[in-house]
Design an enzyme around this catalytic site. Sequence first.
Site, PDB file in Angstrom:
ATOM      1  N   HIS A  26      -4.199 -22.884  23.181  1.00 14.94           N
ATOM      2  CA  HIS A  26      -3.490 -21.624  22.990  1.00 14.94           C
ATOM      3  C   HIS A  26      -3.717 -20.632  24.120  1.00 14.94           C
ATOM      4  CE1 HIS A  26      -7.389 -20.455  20.825  1.00 14.94           C
ATOM      5  NE2 HIS A  26      -7.246 -19.450  21.669  1.00 14.94           N
ATOM      6  N   ARG A  30      -3.838  -9.714  22.476  1.00 13.48           N
ATOM      7  CA  ARG A  30      -4.189  -8.722  21.462  1.00 13.48           C
ATOM      8  C   ARG A  30      -2.933  -7.951  21.047  1.00 13.48           C
ATOM      9  NH1 ARG A  30      -8.118  -8.740  25.387  1.00 13.48           N
ATOM     10  NH2 ARG A  30     -10.276  -9.085  24.661  1.00 13.48           N
ATOM     11  N   GLU A  93      -1.806 -17.373  20.085  1.00 15.07           N
ATOM     12  CA  GLU A  93      -2.786 -16.713  19.213  1.00 15.07           C
ATOM     13  C   GLU A  93      -2.662 -15.202  19.407  1.00 15.07           C
ATOM     14  OE1 GLU A  93      -6.924 -17.202  20.276  1.00 15.07           O
ATOM     15  OE2 GLU A  93      -7.615 -16.394  18.366  1.00 15.07           O
ATOM     16  N   ASN A  97      -7.368  -6.342  16.117  1.00 12.96           N
ATOM     17  CA  ASN A  97      -8.586  -5.582  15.852  1.00 12.96           C
ATOM     18  C   ASN A  97      -8.230  -4.524  14.807  1.00 12.96           C
ATOM     19  OD1 ASN A  97     -10.546  -6.781  17.731  1.00 12.96           O
ATOM     20  ND2 ASN A  97      -9.099  -6.095  19.293  1.00 12.96           N
ATOM     21  N   HIS A 120       3.101 -13.149  31.657  1.00  8.56           N
ATOM     22  CA  HIS A 120       4.063 -13.280  30.563  1.00  8.56           C
ATOM     23  C   HIS A 120       3.852 -14.590  29.824  1.00  8.56           C
ATOM     24  CE1 HIS A 120       6.103 -15.200  34.128  1.00  8.56           C
ATOM     25  NE2 HIS A 120       6.242 -16.148  33.239  1.00  8.56           N
ATOM     26  N   GLU A 166       9.456 -14.318  29.175  1.00  7.86           N
ATOM     27  CA  GLU A 166      10.512 -14.897  30.009  1.00  7.86           C
ATOM     28  C   GLU A 166      11.366 -15.810  29.136  1.00  7.86           C
ATOM     29  OE1 GLU A 166       8.912 -17.319  33.152  1.00  7.86           O
ATOM     30  OE2 GLU A 166      10.799 -17.379  34.264  1.00  7.86           O
TER      31      GLU A 166
END
Lengths: 179, 179
Positions: A26, A30, A93, A97, A120, A166
């Site tokens: 992966h 965030r 992923e 937080n 990207h 993209e």
Amino acid sequence: MAFDTEQEPGMTESVAPETRGFRLNHCMLRIKDPERALAFYSQVFGMRLLRRLDFPELEFSLYFLARLEDGKTPPEDESQRTEWTFNQEGILELTHNWGTEKQADFSYHDGNSEPQGFGHICFSVPDLDVAVRWLDDNQVPFVKRPDEGGLKDVAFVTDPDGYWIEVIEPARLSGMGRR
Amino acid sequence: MAFDTEQEPGMTESVAPETRGFRLNHCMLRIKDPERALAFYSQVFGMRLLRRLDFPELEFSLYFLARLEDGKTPPEDESQRTEWTFNQEGILELTHNWGTEKQADFSYHDGNSEPQGFGHICFSVPDLDVAVRWLDDNQVPFVKRPDEGGLKDVAFVTDPDGYWIEVIEPARLSGMGRR
């Protein structure tokens, strides 16, 4: 010898047996607000949530997303599904937080303004014109449309956190970047 | 109804037919020195170079890397190989802006110090203990060893540009992050 892959300065000639079974599982970004991000990636790019994992003592949650075509089905059992998820390739992923979604002025850095680094993620699509209409139908903001800028037939849009995505049609790029 | 995937606030119940054939093709990171990066990813993680594309007028080159197991073979013809590359899933794209490798004080931002955004890429491996020895044998710097910190059985190392790479063994994480 048959064609293998491209050789460039730095590339090893062969693959070390010690790396057998390694998988690029992966890429992690965030995100400020999971509901907003999940709505975007499931609606616009048809991604499915393989697994959500919570870490209360560290106050974050992880969301593992993938395109599930070709009849791939994750196991229903949660432990098995976690293990299955980590055995896949090419997953997205998203890390949340806890609490950032409630901070009005909170945002993440997209990596394209300074300081630069990450650029990207990219989806390839069967038909770029159809995909552009779909992105417009979903009010997805464009950084660059396929006919703008120096790179023809390449589109860039942004996700709700401002990360660049993209969008390309492989058959239209076969002559790209040739030496 | 059989188990599909996880539902969370925001997730659409189903996948829009307009997204058929969409593939998460790659994640792009900028790198300072292609020879250094290619040496690292080919030697340590056994990646192969599917395609290098050059854009002289824009003064950058792109390097598309993947693990090639399961007998996958890219086409020898360059145009076909470019198209094939963009049809894959889970590729690592490295972007080299020409000349950065000659600037002594040049570096990219890893996304984990402020301002935060991108976090890491991740390889899953068949045996984490064996992989840790392999990483040590190759003098790869660790951010976190599997027995350090709050997340057990998860390692983080850095690539030559300082980007974080997570290394995990799926079978050892099946109980992770359960609610």
